[in-house]
Enzyme design. Structure first.
Site, PDB file in Angstrom:
ATOM      1  N   CYS A  75      13.214 -55.483  28.194  1.00 50.72           N
ATOM      2  CA  CYS A  75      12.212 -54.220  27.240  1.00 50.72           C
ATOM      3  C   CYS A  75      13.428 -54.302  26.202  1.00 50.72           C
ATOM      4  O   CYS A  75      12.712 -53.193  25.258  1.00 50.72           O
ATOM      5  CB  CYS A  75      13.005 -53.020  28.411  1.00 50.72           C
ATOM      6  SG  CYS A  75      12.876 -53.191  29.431  1.00 50.72           S
ATOM      7  N   HIS A  90      15.324 -44.833  24.680  1.00 49.66           N
ATOM      8  CA  HIS A  90      14.937 -45.585  25.347  1.00 49.66           C
ATOM      9  C   HIS A  90      14.345 -45.115  26.704  1.00 49.66           C
ATOM     10  O   HIS A  90      13.174 -44.572  27.705  1.00 49.66           O
ATOM     11  CB  HIS A  90      16.325 -46.786  26.060  1.00 49.66           C
ATOM     12  CG  HIS A  90      15.204 -47.868  26.543  1.00 49.66           C
ATOM     13  ND1 HIS A  90      13.959 -48.677  26.541  1.00 49.66           N
ATOM     14  CD2 HIS A  90      15.594 -48.409  27.819  1.00 49.66           C
ATOM     15  CE1 HIS A  90      13.741 -49.409  27.837  1.00 49.66           C
ATOM     16  NE2 HIS A  90      15.096 -49.293  28.190  1.00 49.66           N
ATOM     17  N   HIS A 135       6.477 -46.701  31.631  1.00 50.95           N
ATOM     18  CA  HIS A 135       7.866 -48.033  30.957  1.00 50.95           C
ATOM     19  C   HIS A 135       6.914 -49.327  30.741  1.00 50.95           C
ATOM     20  O   HIS A 135       6.479 -49.764  31.498  1.00 50.95           O
ATOM     21  CB  HIS A 135       8.707 -47.436  31.562  1.00 50.95           C
ATOM     22  CG  HIS A 135       9.879 -49.072  30.899  1.00 50.95           C
ATOM     23  ND1 HIS A 135       9.617 -50.120  30.449  1.00 50.95           N
ATOM     24  CD2 HIS A 135      11.145 -48.825  31.279  1.00 50.95           C
ATOM     25  CE1 HIS A 135      10.582 -50.474  29.666  1.00 50.95           C
ATOM     26  NE2 HIS A 135      11.608 -49.846  30.327  1.00 50.95           N
TER      27      HIS A 135
END
Length: 352
Positions: free
Chosen positions: A116, A244, A278
């Site tokens: 990520c 995040h 996400h």
């Protein structure tokens, strides 16, 4: 003495919240091999079309051998591989090579795949290419499309939620996997008087666990401080933090601990993943684009932190944006990205 190289974001485009009404372009360019006919590359092409003239301008300005391509991804064409069995579609460099071929470029091209954090890592590599005089400009970004293999993997880890993600809530129960992409034109702009500048990037690794971040956030804190140091600013100079904020127990514990350690509860912040999902390897790129939107539109309210409003009081308290906030003198934003393997990346952008 060599002049300082200042890397600016000249143009950008992004795509998220893809649904049945989203029309993705077909890949039908002459000379494009079948292994590049992937959903992720169609998402990239959608973004490219939005900045098509700007890309044409930098190619004319610098030449086809001086434009680099750096694209972050974690899935590439793994979903299509299950259907057609072409292993070239699964290569992490596939989206970057597709763009290179599509545009007829002959310079540097590479994929970045560090879970990520891939999107910020792509910025880091792109900036280094410009600073090293390997490229005069770089088309950088990230893309990921949905893949059953990835969904099954996250399901096995028991971190998927069947509800909208709820970061930093006491009721959080996981993430929502999504798809999307973003592209940026990065250029050496030492003579520019205005624009969005990459002020600092911090990159570290926990070396703690393959799939769980260090709850103490020690290396995350170091990544934040590295970015601040390179940017030559203090924590109080940051106006907004894009978290995040995945909505998992482990990420939110680590991130709240790290952010509070550096900023306390003094800086406005929010996670935009409840709005975008996400997007894995594309997430940090999309969130960088959201940060660019914030910098270029200071008259608009900062991105809300959308959750159920029940903050987990076992976490250090962050200054989440729970109602409309506008900052008149907004100039500096920070974006966080963390991923499997303990990879941490933080980028600070500023409007000059």
């Amino acid at each position: 003495m060599a002049c300082e190289v200042n890397v600016f974001i000249k143009k950008y485009a992004y795509l998220c919240n893809i649904d049945d009404k989203t029309v993705l372009p077909e890949i039908c360019s002459v000379g494009i091999e079948p292994e590049y006919d992937l959903r992720c590359n169609k998402i990239l092409l959608h973004c490219l079309n939005a900045i098509e003239q700007d890309v044409a301008d930098i190619i004319e300005k610098y030449g086809k051998n001086r434009i680099g391509i750096v694209i972050a991804t974690t899935n590439a064409g793994i979903e299509e591989f299950g259907c057609v069995g072409n292993k070239l579609s699964t290569q992490m460099g596939n989206p970057a090579l597709f763009l290179q071929r599509y545009l007829g470029l002959t310079g540097f091209a590479a994929g970045v795949s560090t879970a990520c954090t891939s999107g910020i890592k792509a910025f880091s590599l792109a900036r280094n290419l410009i600073k090293s005089n390997i490229c005069d400009a770089v088309i950088a970004g990230g893309v990921d499309s949905l893949a059953k293999l990835t969904l099954f993997g996250f399901s096995a880890l028991e971190v998927l939620s069947d509800k909208k993600s709820n970061p930093f809530s006491k009721n959080r129960d996981g993430i929502n996997i999504s798809e999307g992409g973003a592209l940026f034109i990065l250029e050496n702009a030492e003579k520019e008087s205005s624009g969005i500048k990459i002020l600092g990037i911090g990159e570290t690794s926990d070396a703690y666990h393959a799939a769980t971040p260090d709850p103490c956030g020690l290396e995350t804190i170091r990544a934040i401080r590295e970015a601040l140091c390179e940017a030559k600013i203090e924590p109080q100079d940051v106006d907004y933090i894009n978290l995040h904020g995945t909505g998992t127990n482990t990420n939110d514990l680590m991130e709240a601990t790290a952010v509070y350690s550096v900023f306390q509860d003094k800086v406005y912040c929010s996670s935009t993943k409840p709005l975008t999902g996400h997007c894995l390897g594309a997430s940090a790129s999309i969130e960088a684009a959201i940060c660019c939107d914030v910098l270029l539109n200071p008259q608009k309210a900062l991105p809300l932190h959308v959750y159920d409003g029940e903050y987990d009081e076992s976490l250090p308290r962050l200054k989440l944006i729970e109602e409309d906030v506008t900052l008149e003198d907004l100039k500096i934003v920070m974006s966080n990205a963390f991923g499997f393997g303990g990879t941490n990346a933080v980028m600070i952008l500023g409007v000059i």
